[in-house]
Design a protein around this motif. Structure first.
Motif, mmCIF file in Angstrom:
data_model
loop_
_atom_site.group_PDB
_atom_site.id
_atom_site.type_symbol
_atom_site.label_atom_id
_atom_site.label_comp_id
_atom_site.label_asym_id
_atom_site.label_seq_id
_atom_site.Cartn_x
_atom_site.Cartn_y
_atom_site.Cartn_z
ATOM 1 N N LEU A 13 -0.728 -9.369 -12.543
ATOM 2 C CA LEU A 13 -2.109 -8.886 -12.699
ATOM 3 C C LEU A 13 -2.512 -7.852 -11.668
ATOM 4 C CD1 LEU A 13 -4.051 -12.224 -13.451
ATOM 5 C CD2 LEU A 13 -2.998 -10.627 -15.077
ATOM 6 N N HIS A 14 -1.670 -7.593 -10.682
ATOM 7 C CA HIS A 14 -2.102 -6.729 -9.563
ATOM 8 C C HIS A 14 -0.964 -5.803 -9.147
ATOM 9 C CE1 HIS A 14 -4.809 -6.383 -5.838
ATOM 10 N NE2 HIS A 14 -3.780 -5.593 -5.582
ATOM 11 N N LEU A 15 -0.953 -4.626 -9.774
ATOM 12 C CA LEU A 15 0.094 -3.642 -9.477
ATOM 13 C C LEU A 15 -0.549 -2.260 -9.508
ATOM 14 C CD1 LEU A 15 3.278 -3.219 -9.230
ATOM 15 C CD2 LEU A 15 3.219 -2.739 -11.685
ATOM 16 N N HIS A 16 -0.458 -1.539 -8.399
ATOM 17 C CA HIS A 16 -1.001 -0.170 -8.369
ATOM 18 C C HIS A 16 0.052 0.758 -8.961
ATOM 19 C CE1 HIS A 16 -4.357 -1.253 -5.605
ATOM 20 N NE2 HIS A 16 -3.510 -2.229 -5.290
ATOM 21 N N LEU A 17 -0.316 1.508 -10.005
ATOM 22 C CA LEU A 17 0.697 2.327 -10.689
ATOM 23 C C LEU A 17 1.369 3.303 -9.720
ATOM 24 C CD1 LEU A 17 2.121 3.012 -13.342
ATOM 25 C CD2 LEU A 17 0.331 4.710 -13.777
ATOM 26 N N ALA A 193 -12.055 -7.225 -7.560
ATOM 27 C CA ALA A 193 -12.266 -6.430 -6.340
ATOM 28 C C ALA A 193 -11.279 -6.875 -5.266
ATOM 29 C CB ALA A 193 -13.693 -6.610 -5.823
ATOM 30 N N HIS A 194 -10.688 -5.880 -4.576
ATOM 31 C CA HIS A 194 -9.901 -6.208 -3.384
ATOM 32 C C HIS A 194 -10.860 -6.755 -2.327
ATOM 33 C CE1 HIS A 194 -6.747 -3.796 -5.179
ATOM 34 N NE2 HIS A 194 -5.944 -3.938 -4.134
ATOM 35 N N ALA A 195 -10.587 -7.930 -1.830
ATOM 36 C CA ALA A 195 -11.390 -8.535 -0.762
ATOM 37 C C ALA A 195 -10.552 -9.632 -0.118
ATOM 38 C CB ALA A 195 -12.683 -9.128 -1.324
ATOM 39 N N GLY A 217 -8.757 -9.441 -5.751
ATOM 40 C CA GLY A 217 -7.462 -8.920 -5.324
ATOM 41 C C GLY A 217 -7.176 -9.415 -3.916
ATOM 42 N N HIS A 218 -6.120 -10.165 -3.781
ATOM 43 C CA HIS A 218 -5.737 -10.845 -2.532
ATOM 44 C C HIS A 218 -6.629 -12.088 -2.334
ATOM 45 C CE1 HIS A 218 -2.884 -7.711 -1.481
ATOM 46 N NE2 HIS A 218 -3.800 -6.853 -1.800
ATOM 47 N N GLY A 219 -7.695 -11.965 -1.576
ATOM 48 C CA GLY A 219 -8.596 -13.116 -1.375
ATOM 49 C C GLY A 219 -8.036 -14.184 -0.460
ATOM 50 N N THR A 274 2.865 -8.077 -7.030
ATOM 51 C CA THR A 274 3.622 -7.358 -5.996
ATOM 52 C C THR A 274 2.849 -6.221 -5.317
ATOM 53 O OG1 THR A 274 4.570 -5.944 -7.724
ATOM 54 C CG2 THR A 274 5.876 -7.842 -7.015
ATOM 55 N N ASP A 275 1.672 -5.825 -5.855
ATOM 56 C CA ASP A 275 0.809 -4.831 -5.205
ATOM 57 C C ASP A 275 1.422 -3.419 -5.263
ATOM 58 O OD1 ASP A 275 -1.614 -4.253 -4.015
ATOM 59 O OD2 ASP A 275 -1.104 -5.006 -2.030
ATOM 60 N N ASP A 276 2.310 -3.110 -4.348
ATOM 61 C CA ASP A 276 2.940 -1.777 -4.252
ATOM 62 C C ASP A 276 4.415 -2.006 -3.872
ATOM 63 O OD1 ASP A 276 0.235 -0.232 -4.139
ATOM 64 O OD2 ASP A 276 0.091 -1.696 -2.515
#
Ligand code: ADE
Ligand code: ZN
Length: 331
Positions: A13-17, A193-195, A217-219, A274-276
Motif C-alpha cells: 500500500l505504500h510505494l513511491h513510484l 498521510a505520512h505521519a 504512512g508509517h505512524g 517498502t516505501d522507496d
C-alpha cells in the motif's frame, strides 16, 4: 530473485513510484539526456545519501531526469515488473503531479495516461494491479498542495483512488493542508498521510484530526504514546509500515528494535510496504525475511497482514474481492 516468501501473494500500500526507480534506470535516463547526476550515486552504483534530509534532496535530484510521459511509462513498467516478480499482486503507488508536469492539470493528464497504459500492460502480462495515490509534498508548502489535490479530484476514477501527503514531516502542520484533503475527500478519494515517521505521536493525532485520513504512512512513532496506540486499535486506523525504510534512515537500530510487532500485538491494523526500496537496499521479500527472523512471523502471519492491507486498499469492491481471493492459500 529467489527468497522464502517470493511465491506468497502480497499487497503493498505504500510505494513511491519515483522512489522505486532502480539507480541504473535513473543513470540511464541521465545519460540519454546528457545530465551529470554522478553526485547522487555511490561508487557501487547505489543512491548516495546520509540521513532523511539528504535522502529527500537526492530523491528530488533523481526526479529531474523524469521529464516526459514516456519516461513515466517506462518507469511504471519497470517498477511493476519488479514488484510482480517479488510476488506483489496489488500495489498502491504514490504519484506526484509536482514531478509530472509541475502541477499543471493538462500535463498531469498526459503523464497519467502514460502511467495507466503501463499499468494496463502490467495487469495483462504480469497479473499485478496498480492503483494511484496522488500525493502533495509537505515541504513544498500548503499553497503548492492545492494543484495536486485538483489533479487528483479531476482524474479520480479507476486508477486514481487516493490522495496523500509525503515529504518532510517536520515542515508546517497537517491542518495547513486541510484544503487539499477536503478537495480530495469531496472527490471520493481514500486518504492517507505520512505521519509518525519523523514527527512524534502528536503528528499522528494531528493528521487524524485535521486531515481525517483512514490510513497513516508509517505512524510507527505512535508506539511512544500508549493512549494513541489504543485509539488506533479502537478506530481500526491502518498503518502503512515500512520497517526497512525506518531502519535504513536510522529511526530504529534493527529489525528486532522495530515497533511493528508491538503495534500488531496491541491490535493495531499494520500492513507492510517498502516505501522507496532501492534507496533503502530492500524489497518486499527482504522485509518479510527480516521480520520472520526477528519476530518468528510465518507465512500465515504475512497472509493475515496482507488481508488487512486488501481490506484497507483504496479500490472498488470487485477488485478487493479478487485480491482477497488471490491471497487465500491453495486448498
Ligand atoms: N518521500 C519518499 N519517501 C518518503 C518518506 N519515507 N518519508 C517522507 N516522504 C517521502
Ligand atoms: Zn513514504
Amino acid at each position: 530473485m529467489s527468497s522464502e516468501f517470493q511465491a506468497l501473494p502480497k499487497v503493498e500500500l505504500h510505494l513511491h513510484l519515483e522512489g522505486a526507480a532502480p539507480p541504473a534506470f535513473i543513470r540511464g535516463l541521465a545519460a540519454e539526456k546528457g545530465v551529470d547526476l554522478s553526485r547522487i550515486f555511490t561508487e557501487t552504483g547505489g543512491y548516495r545519501f546520509d540521513g532523511f534530509t539528504e535522502f529527500l534532496r537526492i530523491y528530488e535530484a533523481a526526479c529531474t531526469v523524469l521529464r516526459s510521459p514516456e519516461d513515466f511509462r517506462r518507469l511504471t513498467r519497470a517498477v511493476l515488473a519488479q514488484s510482480a516478480e517479488a510476488g506483489v499482486i496489488y500495489t498502491e503507488t504514490f504519484l506526484s503531479p509536482d514531478f509530472c508536469g509541475g502541477g499543471d492539470l493538462g500535463a498531469w493528464r498526459d503523464y497519467l495516461a502514460a502511467i495507466e497504459d503501463a499499468a494496463a500492460e502490467a495487469q495483462a502480462q504480469d497479473g499485478i494491479t496498480l492503483r494511484g495515490i496522488v500525493t502533495c509534498i509537505r515541504h513544498f508548502g500548503p499553497d503548492r498542495a492545492r494543484a495536486p489535490a485538483i489533479c487528483a479530484a479531476e482524474t479520480a476514477g479507476d486508477v486514481i483512488t487516493g490522495f496523500g501527503i509525503a515529504g518532510d514531516e517536520t515542515v508546517g502542520r497537517p491542518r495547513d493542508y486541510a484544503w487539499a484533503f477536503d478537495c480530495a475527500r469531496e472527490a471520493g478519494l481514500g486518504l492517507t498521510a505520512h505521519a509518525g515517521e519523523w514527527g512524534g505521536p502528536a503528528s499522528v493525532r494531528d493528521a487524524l484530526a485535521d486531515l481525517r485520513v483512514t490510513r497513516i504512512g508509517h505512524g510507527v512513532r505512535a508506539i511512544e504514546d500508549p493512549a494513541l496506540v489504543a485509539q488506533l486499535a479502537e478506530t481500526g486506523t491502518v498503518l502503512e509500515v515500512c520497517p526497512g525504510s525506518n531502519i535504513a534512515l536510522g529511526l530504529y537500530k534493527g529489525w528486532a528494535a522495530h515497533p511493528v510487532a508491538r503495534l500488531r500485538e496491541a491490535g493495531v491494523n499494520v500492513t507492510l510496504s517498502t516505501d522507496d526500496p532501492p534507496f533503502f537496499h530492500t524489497d518486499i521479500n527482504r522485509e518479510y525475511a527480516g521480520l520472520a527472523r526477528a519476530f518468528d512471523w510465518t507465512a500465515e502471519d504475512f497472509t493475515a497482514i496482507n488481508r488487512t492491507a486488501a481490506e484497507a486498499a483504496f479500490c472498488d469492491p470487485a477488485t478487493r474481492a479478487r485480491i482477497l481471493q488471490r491471497l487465500e492459500p491453495p486448498a
